[in-house]
Write a protein that holds these residues in place. Structure first.
Motif, mmCIF file in Angstrom:
data_model
loop_
_atom_site.group_PDB
_atom_site.id
_atom_site.type_symbol
_atom_site.label_atom_id
_atom_site.label_comp_id
_atom_site.label_asym_id
_atom_site.label_seq_id
_atom_site.Cartn_x
_atom_site.Cartn_y
_atom_site.Cartn_z
ATOM 1 N N ALA A 243 1.521 4.377 -2.844
ATOM 2 C CA ALA A 243 1.178 3.529 -1.706
ATOM 3 C C ALA A 243 0.481 4.332 -0.619
ATOM 4 N N TYR A 244 0.963 5.554 -0.374
ATOM 5 C CA TYR A 244 0.357 6.421 0.634
ATOM 6 C C TYR A 244 -1.088 6.731 0.268
ATOM 7 N N VAL A 245 -1.297 7.137 -0.979
ATOM 8 C CA VAL A 245 -2.653 7.456 -1.443
ATOM 9 C C VAL A 245 -3.528 6.208 -1.397
ATOM 10 N N GLY A 246 -2.952 5.063 -1.766
ATOM 11 C CA GLY A 246 -3.708 3.812 -1.763
ATOM 12 C C GLY A 246 -4.211 3.428 -0.386
ATOM 13 N N ARG A 247 -3.384 3.713 0.639
ATOM 14 C CA ARG A 247 -3.829 3.397 2.003
ATOM 15 C C ARG A 247 -5.017 4.255 2.404
ATOM 16 N N LYS A 248 -5.054 5.496 1.952
ATOM 17 C CA LYS A 248 -6.201 6.373 2.244
ATOM 18 C C LYS A 248 -7.435 5.919 1.467
ATOM 19 N N LEU A 249 -7.245 5.558 0.199
ATOM 20 C CA LEU A 249 -8.372 5.108 -0.624
ATOM 21 C C LEU A 249 -8.973 3.811 -0.081
ATOM 22 N N LYS A 250 -8.127 2.948 0.471
ATOM 23 C CA LYS A 250 -8.603 1.685 1.030
ATOM 24 C C LYS A 250 -9.604 1.942 2.146
ATOM 25 N N LYS A 251 -9.286 2.875 3.023
ATOM 26 C CA LYS A 251 -10.200 3.225 4.123
ATOM 27 C C LYS A 251 -11.512 3.783 3.576
ATOM 28 N N ARG A 252 -11.386 4.635 2.555
ATOM 29 C CA ARG A 252 -12.578 5.257 1.965
ATOM 30 C C ARG A 252 -13.487 4.204 1.340
ATOM 31 N N ARG A 253 -12.875 3.240 0.629
ATOM 32 C CA ARG A 253 -13.672 2.196 -0.023
ATOM 33 C C ARG A 253 -14.367 1.299 0.988
ATOM 34 N N PHE A 254 -13.657 0.967 2.075
ATOM 35 C CA PHE A 254 -14.287 0.140 3.097
ATOM 36 C C PHE A 254 -15.485 0.850 3.707
ATOM 37 N N LYS A 255 -15.330 2.148 4.002
ATOM 38 C CA LYS A 255 -16.441 2.885 4.595
ATOM 39 C C LYS A 255 -17.639 2.925 3.649
ATOM 40 N N SER A 256 -17.386 3.130 2.350
ATOM 41 C CA SER A 256 -18.506 3.160 1.402
ATOM 42 C C SER A 256 -19.161 1.783 1.285
ATOM 43 N N THR A 257 -18.363 0.715 1.419
ATOM 44 C CA THR A 257 -18.935 -0.640 1.391
ATOM 45 C C THR A 257 -19.853 -0.849 2.591
ATOM 46 N N TRP A 258 -19.399 -0.416 3.780
ATOM 47 C CA TRP A 258 -20.230 -0.567 4.973
ATOM 48 C C TRP A 258 -21.527 0.219 4.839
ATOM 49 N N ILE A 259 -21.444 1.429 4.254
ATOM 50 C CA ILE A 259 -22.640 2.253 4.086
ATOM 51 C C ILE A 259 -23.616 1.582 3.121
ATOM 52 N N MET A 260 -23.093 1.017 2.028
ATOM 53 C CA MET A 260 -23.975 0.329 1.071
ATOM 54 C C MET A 260 -24.673 -0.858 1.723
ATOM 55 N N ARG A 261 -23.929 -1.632 2.516
ATOM 56 C CA ARG A 261 -24.537 -2.779 3.202
ATOM 57 C C ARG A 261 -25.621 -2.323 4.163
ATOM 58 N N LEU A 262 -25.309 -1.284 4.947
ATOM 59 C CA LEU A 262 -26.299 -0.780 5.898
ATOM 60 C C LEU A 262 -27.541 -0.268 5.183
ATOM 61 N N ASN A 263 -27.341 0.484 4.123
ATOM 62 C CA ASN A 263 -28.468 1.042 3.384
ATOM 63 C C ASN A 263 -29.364 -0.069 2.838
ATOM 64 N N ALA A 264 -28.737 -1.104 2.259
ATOM 65 C CA ALA A 264 -29.528 -2.210 1.706
ATOM 66 C C ALA A 264 -30.309 -2.929 2.804
ATOM 67 N N SER A 265 -29.663 -3.125 3.963
ATOM 68 C CA SER A 265 -30.336 -3.828 5.057
ATOM 69 C C SER A 265 -31.446 -2.981 5.667
ATOM 70 N N LEU A 266 -31.212 -1.684 5.772
ATOM 71 C CA LEU A 266 -32.229 -0.797 6.349
ATOM 72 C C LEU A 266 -33.426 -0.651 5.424
ATOM 73 N N ARG A 267 -33.214 -0.682 4.114
ATOM 74 C CA ARG A 267 -34.323 -0.563 3.160
ATOM 75 C C ARG A 267 -35.294 -1.734 3.287
ATOM 76 N N MET A 268 -34.768 -2.886 3.742
ATOM 77 C CA MET A 268 -35.662 -4.041 3.942
ATOM 78 C C MET A 268 -36.686 -3.755 5.036
ATOM 79 N N TYR A 269 -36.318 -2.866 5.962
ATOM 80 C CA TYR A 269 -37.226 -2.499 7.047
ATOM 81 C C TYR A 269 -37.915 -1.165 6.794
ATOM 82 N N GLY A 270 -37.745 -0.618 5.588
ATOM 83 C CA GLY A 270 -38.425 0.618 5.211
ATOM 84 C C GLY A 270 -37.792 1.874 5.786
#
Length: 148
Positions: free
Chosen positions: A76-103
């Motif tokens: 459970a302890y490790v899972g709570r850390k992984l949850k934060k990591r996964r959310f951050k990577s999701t936000w980065i993927m969304r930002l990257n995809a949106s920024l690529r639309m603007y070059g």
């Protein structure tokens, strides 16, 4: 306290409490009387309740349940850390995809974002990119102008 159980002369060889069996122990009228094991302490009861549903001995034997619970707390302890990591990577993927639309590449954008005075986190930026694309574009333009 553990209740004493005795094996009486029933046909199935079940453990029966002689007091519950009635005055004639051999005649049980087809009812199998068994005693229910009491817990040694509140700690045992709480531990077994938490371990309910574990496989094999982990949910039935107190000593095994303690070990399985400790391992589950570690997971459970490790899972709570992984949850934060996964959310951050999701936000980065969304930002990257949106920024690529603007070059714009994500790495270049982050570098300029750090140099600018705009204080917004990745979570908010990814929400803007997803739900408010025009607001996101205006924030990106402000970051690109102020970083130069």
């Amino acid at each position: 306290t553990l209740g004493n159980t005795y094996t009486l002369g029933n046909s199935l060889g079940k453990r029966m409490n002689p007091i519950a069996a009635g005055p004639i122990a051999g005649l049980n009228n087809g009812i199998n009387y068994t005693t229910v094991r009491n817990f040694a302490s509140k700690k045992h009861k709480r531990t077994m309740k938490l371990a309910k549903g574990f496989k094999g001995r982990g949910g039935k034997i107190f000593s095994a349940a303690i070990q399985r619970l400790e391992k589950s707390y570690q997971h459970a302890y490790v899972g709570r850390k992984l949850k934060k990591r996964r959310f951050k990577s999701t936000w980065i993927m969304r930002l990257n995809a949106s920024l690529r639309m603007y070059g714009i590449r994500y790495g270049v954008f982050i570098e300029k974002w750090r140099k600018s005075d705009v204080i917004v986190n990745r979570k908010v930026m990814s929400e803007l990119a997803e739900k408010e694309p025009f607001s996101f574009k205006s924030v990106v333009d402000v970051i690109l102008k102020t970083s130069s």
